[in-house]
Design an enzyme around this catalytic site. Structure first.
Site, PDB file in Angstrom:
ATOM      1  N   SER A   1       0.812  -1.218   0.000  1.00  0.00           N
ATOM      2  CA  SER A   1       0.000   0.000   0.000  1.00  0.00           C
ATOM      3  C   SER A   1       0.849   1.274   0.000  1.00  0.00           C
ATOM      4  O   SER A   1       0.432   2.299  -0.523  1.00  0.00           O
ATOM      5  CB  SER A   1      -0.941   0.000   1.207  1.00  0.00           C
ATOM      6  OG  SER A   1      -0.206  -0.120   2.410  1.00  0.00           O
TER       7      SER A   1
ATOM      8  N   ASP B   1      -3.148   7.258  10.076  1.00  0.00           N
ATOM      9  CA  ASP B   1      -3.239   5.931  10.700  1.00  0.00           C
ATOM     10  C   ASP B   1      -1.917   5.443  11.280  1.00  0.00           C
ATOM     11  O   ASP B   1      -1.831   4.323  11.778  1.00  0.00           O
ATOM     12  CB  ASP B   1      -3.769   4.905   9.693  1.00  0.00           C
ATOM     13  CG  ASP B   1      -2.894   4.805   8.444  1.00  0.00           C
ATOM     14  OD1 ASP B   1      -1.801   5.406   8.434  1.00  0.00           O
ATOM     15  OD2 ASP B   1      -3.311   4.140   7.475  1.00  0.00           O
TER      16      ASP B   1
ATOM     17  N   HIS C   1       0.624   5.091   6.895  1.00  0.00           N
ATOM     18  CA  HIS C   1       0.733   5.734   5.587  1.00  0.00           C
ATOM     19  C   HIS C   1       1.106   7.211   5.737  1.00  0.00           C
ATOM     20  O   HIS C   1       0.590   7.899   6.623  1.00  0.00           O
ATOM     21  CB  HIS C   1      -0.576   5.582   4.816  1.00  0.00           C
ATOM     22  CG  HIS C   1      -0.938   4.157   4.558  1.00  0.00           C
ATOM     23  ND1 HIS C   1      -1.865   3.475   5.311  1.00  0.00           N
ATOM     24  CD2 HIS C   1      -0.468   3.272   3.640  1.00  0.00           C
ATOM     25  CE1 HIS C   1      -1.976   2.233   4.858  1.00  0.00           C
ATOM     26  NE2 HIS C   1      -1.138   2.075   3.854  1.00  0.00           N
TER      27      HIS C   1
END
Length: 752
Positions: A49, A225, A228
């Site tokens: 991600s 979070d 990221h």
């Protein structure tokens, strides 16, 4: 040596969001530049991600409208068919057999193989296996198996392995608590160790993208979070990737990272040979002269014991002056080249803060006020006063350039007035000289042209830059010629002739009216202006990047101010001739009532302009008004400075000293104080910005002063007073420039 390595591995933040790589400058790519660089290219991002985030930021440089939507855990394609650019994200969150198979396909199929591969993964392995040691051991085995494949790809493609960024552990959700910075460091160490040792014989071709770790350390606290990165950090990493790949293709002036040193041109090689010969010649001349001096020392008479002098000191010959001047100039030009062309010294981007501009301004103003002396004469705009004016303006402009204050519109608008004031002085000074002395001889023209253009011509040759690049010199040169032609054409009207017959004043006003009409016509006829200056050989002087638009823009921006200077000089000299002004020491310029009234109006006008300039919201609109209104603040300043007798009787010797070398300061800053053709800052002493500025400024000012002296010395030798010799020199100069233009044309064709 390798600024790419520094770009990928080190740097720091200037302020909050401006990233400064170690040793070089990073360019901010526009959409058109990115598409030009990546035309017919395929870029692949493969990983988890975090790599997906980097992919999105990279694509948004090419297409800002691209949206982050769809299933996150799958492949995401992007293609710009118009630019033939293809960028893919391939979802492979773990370094495992799946990632290996994808990479293996690329090694076997040259058609599918991307031009740029950006890979990285680790956090999923930590999360899924709960941070176990077995997972780390498996990660090492897997990355060992794909390392040879990556190395094989790196021989023909650009391959980057993105090291894992730190996390902000306090913000991590419960199912991510096992992803600690200690674990991330262990995975990064494993990746670096294995990938760097994948080739035993030479350095690995797989490049480590470790700079994102440094960026994340400063910005991870802003994460939503804890895992990221915030968008600004991703954008910085994507821009670094763009600089790594595209700088060598686009070659932006303000992107020195990853750019090779430009090859020497034929003209530069010939210049190097010329200066080498001059240095060698002067050394030989010096040795011979020194030996001759030793032989001719006073000797002692053996009978009387008295010293006898054998020779009288002879004046310095023209040959010695030429050799000495070009010897010093050659060494100075070598320093110029090393600073801004040889990649020997570091360069950094500018970063503007109010304190970086205003604190040095206050400091130099205090110094300027402290060093004051009485003027030799108390006339309006006397020589000491104009030198002082040029000096403080030049120092403010230098601070403006090095602090990057052009991004702050109110400061930009005030600096525009300072540039206009220089041109105002050009009109005032040259008109006054021709009007009073009536000297329209070729000797005066050659003196002025040599003084203005000598350094710039040398720099154009040595630094391989067009004449228009040093835009201020073409401006003052063209305006000098305009004033000269206007006054020298029949009928030649001078103050002496006009005093004998009033109608000559009307003739001069008619000439000036025609000049104003021509200026107005060219200002609003861009096509006619560009046709004139696109003619060869004018085009070689006034084109920049194949267009004369920059020259038109610069000329138009201050199109009326030289005329205003001429008009001010005419009115002032007329008032002076009729003895309306009181220019005695300590006396106000007019009667007390008129002086007080004019002072009040001047102060109000000065402040009104500053308020208007400070409230500017649109640079283009303010630039459109600037040519007509800049004269308000200039004339207001002149009146404030000259109406009180005590103000006219003193000047700042500190500012006046800099004023005498203001032209050299303005030109030299391009390469030995600033860097990358004024876009960055030269770094002689890394890691200590204050000491670096002190040292580089000292060298810069000394060099500018020395060049001013060299120009003066050469002018005495190169420009003789007798016309026959002068015309012969002019013929040689024309032949020289003809040769340079021919060689330049050959070079331009070879570059195509």
């Amino acid at each position: 040596n390798d600024s790419c390595e520094y770009l990928l591995s080190s740097g720091r933040f200037l302020g909050e969001k401006v990233w400064q790589p170690h040793s070089c400058m990073m360019h901010k790519y526009k959409i058109s530049e990115a598409k030009t660089c990546l035309v017919d290219k395929h870029i692949a991002f493969i990983g988890d991600s975090r790599i997906r985030q980097l992919f999105y930021s990279f694509v948004k440089i090419i297409n800002p409208q691209f949206k982050e939507e769809g299933n996150k855990h799958e492949n995401i394609p992007f293609e710009d068919k118009a630019a033939s650019v293809k960028v893919d994200f391939l979802w492979h969150p773990e370094v495992n057999g799946s990632m290996k198979q994808c990479i293996k396909v690329w090694t076997e199929d040259s058609v599918l193989k991307p031009h740029v591969i950006v890979a990285g993964a680790a956090t999923w392995s930590i999360k899924i296996h709960n941070g176990s040691e077995e997972a780390l051991a498996q990660y090492k085995m897997n990355i060992t198996s794909i390392a040879p494949l990556l190395e094989k790809l790196a021989k023909t493609s650009d391959v980057y392995w993105v090291l894992q960024d730190p996390v902000y552990e306090d913000l991590l959700s419960e199912n991510r608590k096992m992803i600690t910075n200690e674990k991330i460091d262990a995975y990064n160490e494993a990746a670096v160790s294995i990938l760097n040792s994948s080739t035993r014989t030479s350095k690995s071709n797989v490049k480590m993208f470790s700079v994102s770790k440094l960026i994340a350390q400063e910005t991870i606290m802003e994460s939503l979070d804890g895992l990221h990165l915030p968008e600004s950090s991703r954008e910085t990493s994507a821009m670094i990737l763009m600089n790594v790949y595209c700088n060598k293709v686009v070659k932006p002036v303000d992107g020195s990272c990853c750019q090779p040193r430009p090859p020497l041109t034929l003209i530069q090689k010939l210049a190097a040979c010329f200066f080498t010969l001059c240095i060698t010649g002067y050394f030989i001349f010096y040795v011979i002269h020194r030996n001759a001096h030793r032989k001719n020392k006073p000797c002692t008479d053996l009978e009387s014991g008295e010293e006898k002098k054998n020779i009288i000191n002879t004046p310095v010959s023209s040959l010695e002056i030429l050799l000495q001047s070009f010897c010093k100039l050659g060494l100075i030009m070598a320093y110029f080249y090393m600073c801004d062309r040889a990649n020997l010294f570091m360069k950094e981007n500018k970063f503007y803060t109010h304190s970086s501009f205003f604190i040095p301004i206050i400091y130099i103003l205090v110094l300027g006020v402290f060093y004051n002396e009485n003027t030799k004469e108390t006339k309006v705009l006397n020589r000491e006063q104009t030198d002082e004016w040029k000096g403080w303006m030049q120092l403010v402009i230098l601070i403006y350039h090095i602090s990057g204050a052009s991004t702050f519109l109110p400061v930009y608008m005030h600096i525009r007035v300072l540039v206009a004031a220089y041109l105002f002085q050009t009109g005032y000074g040259h008109f006054s000289y021709f009007w009073i002395k009536g000297d329209f001889g070729i000797h005066r023209v050659c003196q002025v042209l040599f003084r203005l253009n000598f350094l710039v011509v040398v720099l154009c040759i040595v630094m391989d830059r067009p004449y228009q690049f040093y835009y201020f010199v073409p401006l003052v040169t063209v305006w000098f010629m305009v004033i000269y032609v206007t006054l020298a054409l029949w009928p030649q009207i001078t103050q002496k002739k006009a005093n004998g017959n009033f109608f000559w004043y009307l003739g001069l006003l008619l000439k000036l009216g025609l000049l104003l009409l021509c200026i107005w016509f060219l200002a609003y006829s861009q096509g006619a202006f560009e046709k004139i200056f696109s003619l060869w050989p004018l085009s070689k002087c006034f084109e920049l990047e194949g267009s004369v638009y920059e020259w038109w823009f610069r000329w138009r921006l201050d199109r009326y101010v030289v005329f205003h200077g001429v008009l001010f000089a005419f009115i002032y000299l007329a008032l002076q001739r009729r003895q309306i002004l009181s220019e005695g020491k300590g006396e106000p310029l007019f009667s007390n009532k008129i002086s007080n009234f004019l002072l009040f109006v001047s102060v109000v006008s000065f402040l009104t302009y500053s308020i208007w300039a400070s409230s500017c919201k649109n640079k283009a609109e303010c630039n459109e008004l600037h040519p007509s209104v800049s004269v308000v603040q200039i004339v207001a300043f002149i009146l404030i400075r000259n109406i009180p007798g005590y103000a006219r009787s003193i000047y700042s010797s500190f500012f006046a000293w800099f004023g005498k070398i203001s032209l050299e300061l303005f030109i030299c800053q391009y390469h030995i104080w600033l860097a990358a053709d004024t876009r960055g800052i030269l770094v002689l002493i890394p890691g200590n910005p204050t000491l670096n500025i002190i040292v580089s400024t000292f060298i810069f000012v000394c060099v500018a002063h020395e060049i001013s002296q060299i120009t003066t010395d050469l002018a005495k030798v190169v420009i003789p007073k007798d016309n026959p010799s002068l015309f012969r020199r002019l013929a040689c100069t024309i032949a020289f420039f003809g040769g340079v233009l021919i060689l330049s044309s050959i070079q331009d064709k070879s570059r195509l």
